[in-house]
Design a protein around this motif. Structure first.
Motif, PDB file in Angstrom:
ATOM      1  N   VAL A  32      12.814  52.665  29.620  1.00 33.06           N
ATOM      2  CA  VAL A  32      13.952  52.220  30.412  1.00 33.06           C
ATOM      3  C   VAL A  32      13.648  50.785  30.827  1.00 33.06           C
ATOM      4  CG1 VAL A  32      15.462  52.715  32.343  1.00 33.06           C
ATOM      5  CG2 VAL A  32      14.297  54.589  31.181  1.00 33.06           C
ATOM      6  N   ARG A  62      15.063  46.865  31.370  1.00 29.36           N
ATOM      7  CA  ARG A  62      16.258  46.053  31.621  1.00 29.36           C
ATOM      8  C   ARG A  62      15.819  44.609  31.776  1.00 29.36           C
ATOM      9  NH1 ARG A  62      17.969  49.975  30.026  1.00 29.36           N
ATOM     10  NH2 ARG A  62      19.554  51.393  30.851  1.00 29.36           N
ATOM     11  N   THR A 118      12.090  43.941  31.318  1.00 26.00           N
ATOM     12  CA  THR A 118      11.041  44.573  32.109  1.00 26.00           C
ATOM     13  C   THR A 118      11.344  46.047  32.296  1.00 26.00           C
ATOM     14  OG1 THR A 118       9.651  44.260  34.072  1.00 26.00           O
ATOM     15  CG2 THR A 118      12.020  44.195  34.425  1.00 26.00           C
ATOM     16  N   VAL A 161      12.132  49.235  34.266  1.00 26.35           N
ATOM     17  CA  VAL A 161      12.645  49.522  35.609  1.00 26.35           C
ATOM     18  C   VAL A 161      12.403  50.973  36.017  1.00 26.35           C
ATOM     19  CG1 VAL A 161      14.393  47.712  35.521  1.00 26.35           C
ATOM     20  CG2 VAL A 161      15.018  50.052  34.868  1.00 26.35           C
ATOM     21  N   ARG A 192       7.847  45.839  43.051  1.00 23.91           N
ATOM     22  CA  ARG A 192       8.972  46.507  43.703  1.00 23.91           C
ATOM     23  C   ARG A 192       9.187  47.932  43.188  1.00 23.91           C
ATOM     24  NH1 ARG A 192      11.097  42.453  40.627  1.00 23.91           N
ATOM     25  NH2 ARG A 192      12.508  42.994  38.922  1.00 23.91           N
ATOM     26  N   PHE A 193       8.539  48.244  42.049  1.00 20.61           N
ATOM     27  CA  PHE A 193       8.671  49.609  41.512  1.00 20.61           C
ATOM     28  C   PHE A 193       7.463  50.488  41.826  1.00 20.61           C
ATOM     29  CE2 PHE A 193      11.238  46.963  38.580  1.00 20.61           C
ATOM     30  CZ  PHE A 193      12.477  47.520  38.855  1.00 20.61           C
ATOM     31  N   ARG A 220      19.938  44.060  36.868  1.00 20.72           N
ATOM     32  CA  ARG A 220      19.543  45.269  36.135  1.00 20.72           C
ATOM     33  C   ARG A 220      18.042  45.519  36.211  1.00 20.72           C
ATOM     34  NH1 ARG A 220      23.250  49.033  33.657  1.00 20.72           N
ATOM     35  NH2 ARG A 220      25.248  47.957  33.626  1.00 20.72           N
ATOM     36  N   ASP A 221      17.270  44.445  36.400  1.00 24.16           N
ATOM     37  CA  ASP A 221      15.822  44.644  36.513  1.00 24.16           C
ATOM     38  C   ASP A 221      15.383  44.853  37.957  1.00 24.16           C
ATOM     39  OD1 ASP A 221      16.214  42.067  37.365  1.00 24.16           O
ATOM     40  OD2 ASP A 221      14.571  41.199  36.189  1.00 24.16           O
ATOM     41  N   GLY A 222      16.341  45.139  38.832  1.00 25.77           N
ATOM     42  CA  GLY A 222      15.982  45.638  40.152  1.00 25.77           C
ATOM     43  C   GLY A 222      15.810  44.611  41.256  1.00 25.77           C
ATOM     44  N   LEU A 223      16.283  43.384  41.039  1.00 26.56           N
ATOM     45  CA  LEU A 223      16.192  42.379  42.104  1.00 26.56           C
ATOM     46  C   LEU A 223      17.505  42.312  42.870  1.00 26.56           C
ATOM     47  CD1 LEU A 223      14.344  39.480  40.253  1.00 26.56           C
ATOM     48  CD2 LEU A 223      13.465  40.855  42.170  1.00 26.56           C
ATOM     49  N   ALA A 254      15.579  48.007  43.992  1.00 26.23           N
ATOM     50  CA  ALA A 254      14.726  48.369  42.852  1.00 26.23           C
ATOM     51  C   ALA A 254      14.985  49.815  42.420  1.00 26.23           C
ATOM     52  CB  ALA A 254      13.253  48.172  43.213  1.00 26.23           C
ATOM     53  N   MET A 255      15.060  50.710  43.419  1.00 23.37           N
ATOM     54  CA  MET A 255      15.240  52.122  43.074  1.00 23.37           C
ATOM     55  C   MET A 255      16.643  52.397  42.527  1.00 23.37           C
ATOM     56  SD  MET A 255      12.345  53.424  43.322  1.00 23.37           S
ATOM     57  CE  MET A 255      11.473  51.889  43.113  1.00 23.37           C
ATOM     58  N   ALA A 303      18.221  50.337  40.571  1.00 24.00           N
ATOM     59  CA  ALA A 303      18.123  49.936  39.162  1.00 24.00           C
ATOM     60  C   ALA A 303      17.389  51.015  38.365  1.00 24.00           C
ATOM     61  CB  ALA A 303      17.406  48.593  39.039  1.00 24.00           C
ATOM     62  N   THR A 304      16.367  51.613  38.968  1.00 25.21           N
ATOM     63  CA  THR A 304      15.616  52.695  38.317  1.00 25.21           C
ATOM     64  C   THR A 304      16.542  53.873  38.026  1.00 25.21           C
ATOM     65  OG1 THR A 304      13.585  52.077  39.466  1.00 25.21           O
ATOM     66  CG2 THR A 304      13.704  54.306  38.588  1.00 25.21           C
ATOM     67  N   LEU A 331      19.896  54.090  37.894  1.00 25.83           N
ATOM     68  CA  LEU A 331      20.945  53.870  36.893  1.00 25.83           C
ATOM     69  C   LEU A 331      20.332  53.730  35.502  1.00 25.83           C
ATOM     70  CD1 LEU A 331      24.018  53.592  36.567  1.00 25.83           C
ATOM     71  CD2 LEU A 331      23.732  51.117  36.778  1.00 25.83           C
ATOM     72  N   GLY A 332      19.228  52.980  35.426  1.00 20.58           N
ATOM     73  CA  GLY A 332      18.556  52.785  34.135  1.00 20.58           C
ATOM     74  C   GLY A 332      18.127  54.114  33.541  1.00 20.58           C
ATOM     75  N   ARG A 337      24.215  42.496  33.221  1.00 19.58           N
ATOM     76  CA  ARG A 337      23.083  41.973  33.973  1.00 19.58           C
ATOM     77  C   ARG A 337      22.966  42.534  35.383  1.00 19.58           C
ATOM     78  NH1 ARG A 337      21.081  37.943  31.193  1.00 19.58           N
ATOM     79  NH2 ARG A 337      19.906  37.159  32.970  1.00 19.58           N
TER      80      ARG A 337
END
Ligand code: GTP
Ligand code: MG
Lengths: 389, 121
Positions: free
Chosen positions: A251, A253, A256, A258, A282-283, B28-31, B48-49, B51-52, B54-55, B89
């Protein structure tokens, strides 16, 4: 109906437990391996086979309750019988129809002949018999297996592999048509157990190993071990998981990870699930989540970026408590400015015995050595690289 | 108007629908790109979470050979979280009160995510 081993995955490989065969569970002393033979016996009771269970070192009552702990109500099967070599040995009258004093081997031989004629499948605790009767009992065990072979019966042996003489060990191997090794996975502490088929002469199969848990009730349950692949941002974790897996998804995005990478690998008889973590801070909650119940950790670092090593160590610390084994994959060795493994070990201040393996995930170079190094830590004994007795 | 304030405007309009307690636009990368979240929430972790979530949902769907999910809805007795894509994005995520009318929220969210997509286009 066919007789089977009743052990998950094993039955898919050997397909059946044919008549005239001896199936041996070769058990490391540190592992609770009784359940295997019991599961084989119980499964075949359910299939209607007449099964006899020989006991020498524990009482018939204890045998029954051991079965019951796994949820196997053997008492309800008319086709089940305990052969009691225990009671008269400890000086009690036996309540079992089939019984003898193991001190008197001739008496036992007469009894066993009767038992083998009467039952389809007979369980023998080979190492316990040898413990009680001495190594000369090996000859009797051999005779019983030969008799079973000539009259179309099946024998299940359990052999707890204490350091018996070579003669005993070789003798057991020789009479076994199928050998299943049951061992422990350890790294300072026991992390888990595995069993593997070493041979089965009615099938041309390669050795393969399966991790298992003992469930009460339930018995032997196979599971697929999880290996965590972690490391700093951009180190090449996703690339590594893809390079090594038979199939993998990430996964990712905007370049990187996510959520996670997931890969499945079949290697040297093992089935392994790989979970790659995101690298960015952040993850980190995901890192801790994925780290749970991992059996080992692969730490991927970018060999050209020593400034990321502190982060790498911090990530390692958050998943390796409880002494989980880990290896370091020194990635991007294809780049000219890559630091050599020894230098990385020095800069990261890692213990000397931690394997640091040079790899290039994009070129697929060295990636299997990483898995080998981890298997070395977990399963193989010195010099081994496949299941051996 | 700066891009940022235009995006914040979208979030403000969303809030006007009522029942939306917090919202964010996240890459999309959680920022975190823009947020309307009270200061006692860790907005970065929330971003961040999201984005996690949905991804992972998108990957789960595509593993099944289905198309992309329209949204991810998380329900609890304390409220709901809804995350939806806003172009390639970014994504848009809102937190609602427990009694929020989901149908209405989804409608508003759909409109807002189009706007975000155009703004970031
Ligand atoms: N030269 C070289 N580049 C590599 C190697 N492995 C990975 N890369 C590159 O490094 C970048 C990051 O690779 P990823 O596999 O996405 O790294 P990651 O560790 O999963 O990154 P995050 O998930 O964002 O933390 C990509 O551009 C890769 O092509 C390698 O062995 N050599
Ligand atoms: Mg990655």
């Amino acid at each position: 109906m066919k007789a089977v081993t009743g052990i998950p995955v094993l039955d898919e490989v050997v397909e059946e437990f044919p008549e005239s065969k001896t199936l041996t569970y070769w058990i490391d002393p540190e592992v609770e391996g009784n359940a295997f033979a019991m599961q084989t016996i119980y499964t075949n009771l359910e299939r209607g086979f007449k099964c006899a269970y020989v006991t020498v070192t524990i009482s018939p009552e204890s045998v029954i309750s051991e079965f019951e702990e796994f949820g196997w109500e053997v008492k309800e099967f008319e086709n089940f019988e305990i052969v009691d070599l225990y009671s008269s040995y400890v000086g009690f009258p036996s309540k079992c129809k089939y019984n003898a004093n193991p001190i008197n081997l001739e008496e036992v031989e007469v009894l066993m002949k009767k038992v083998l004629e009467k039952f389809d499948i007979v369980f023998l605790p080979a190492s316990s018999i040898i413990d009680v009767c001495g190594e000369e009992a090996l000859r009797c065990i051999k005779d019983w297996c030969s008799l079973a072979k000539s009259i179309g019966k099946r024998v299940v042996l359990s052999f707890v592999a204490w350091p018996y003489s070579k003669e005993v060990k070789d003798g057991i191997i020789e009479i076994s048509n199928a050998l299943v090794k049951v061992g422990g996975i350890h790294h300072r502490v026991i992390l888990g157990y595995y069993y593997g088929l070493v041979k089965a002469d009615w099938k041309n199969v390669k050795s393969r190993a399966i991790l298992f848990k003992l469930v009460r009730p339930g018995g032997v349950r196979a599971y697929i071990p999880k290996i965590l692949v972690t490391g700093p941002y951009n180190a090449g974790k996703s690339s590594f998981v893809h390079a090594i897996s038979n199939r993998a998804v990430s996964v990712d995005r905007l370049g990187t990870t996510v959520a996670l990478d997931h890969g499945h690998l079949e290697y040297k008889g093992f089935s392994i699930d790989l979970f790659g973590t995101p690298g960015q801070e952040r993850f980190d909650p995901i890192l801790r989540m994925l780290g749970k119940e991992a059996l080992g950790v692969i730490l991927v670092v970018d060999s050209t970026k020593p400034e990321t090593f502190p982060r790498a160590k911090q990530m390692l610390e958050s998943v390796t408590h409880f002494g989980l084994p880990y290896v370091v994959a020194a990635n991007k060795q294809d780049l000219p400015n890559a630091l050599p493994p020894e230098e990385i070990k020095r800069r990261m201040v890692l213990p000397n015995d931690v394997p640091v393996i040079p790899i290039s995930a994009v070129k697929g170079e060295g990636v299997y050595k990483v898995i080998d190094a981890l298997l070395d830590l977990l399963i193989w004994r010195e010099g081994e690289d496949e299941l051996e007795i | 108007m700066s891009l940022r304030s235009e995006l914040e405007e979208v979030l403000k309009e969303l809030k006007a629908t009522g029942d939306i307690e917090a919202s964010a636009i996240v890459s999309r990368d959680g920022l975190l790109i823009a947020a309307d979240i009270s200061s006692n929430v860790n907005a970065e972790a929330f971003a961040a979470m999201s984005a996690t979530m949905l991804g992972a949902a998108e990957t789960a769907m595509s593993e099944l050979g289905k198309g992309l999910p329209d949204r991810v809805v998380v329900e609890s007795s304390d409220g709901k979280i809804v995350a939806t894509g806003a172009g390639d994005r970014a994504l848009l995520v809102v937190m609602t009160s427990p009694k929020a009318n989901l149908g209405l929220i989804l409608l508003q969210l759909g409109k807002a995510s189009k706007k975000v997509e155009e703004l970031l286009g």
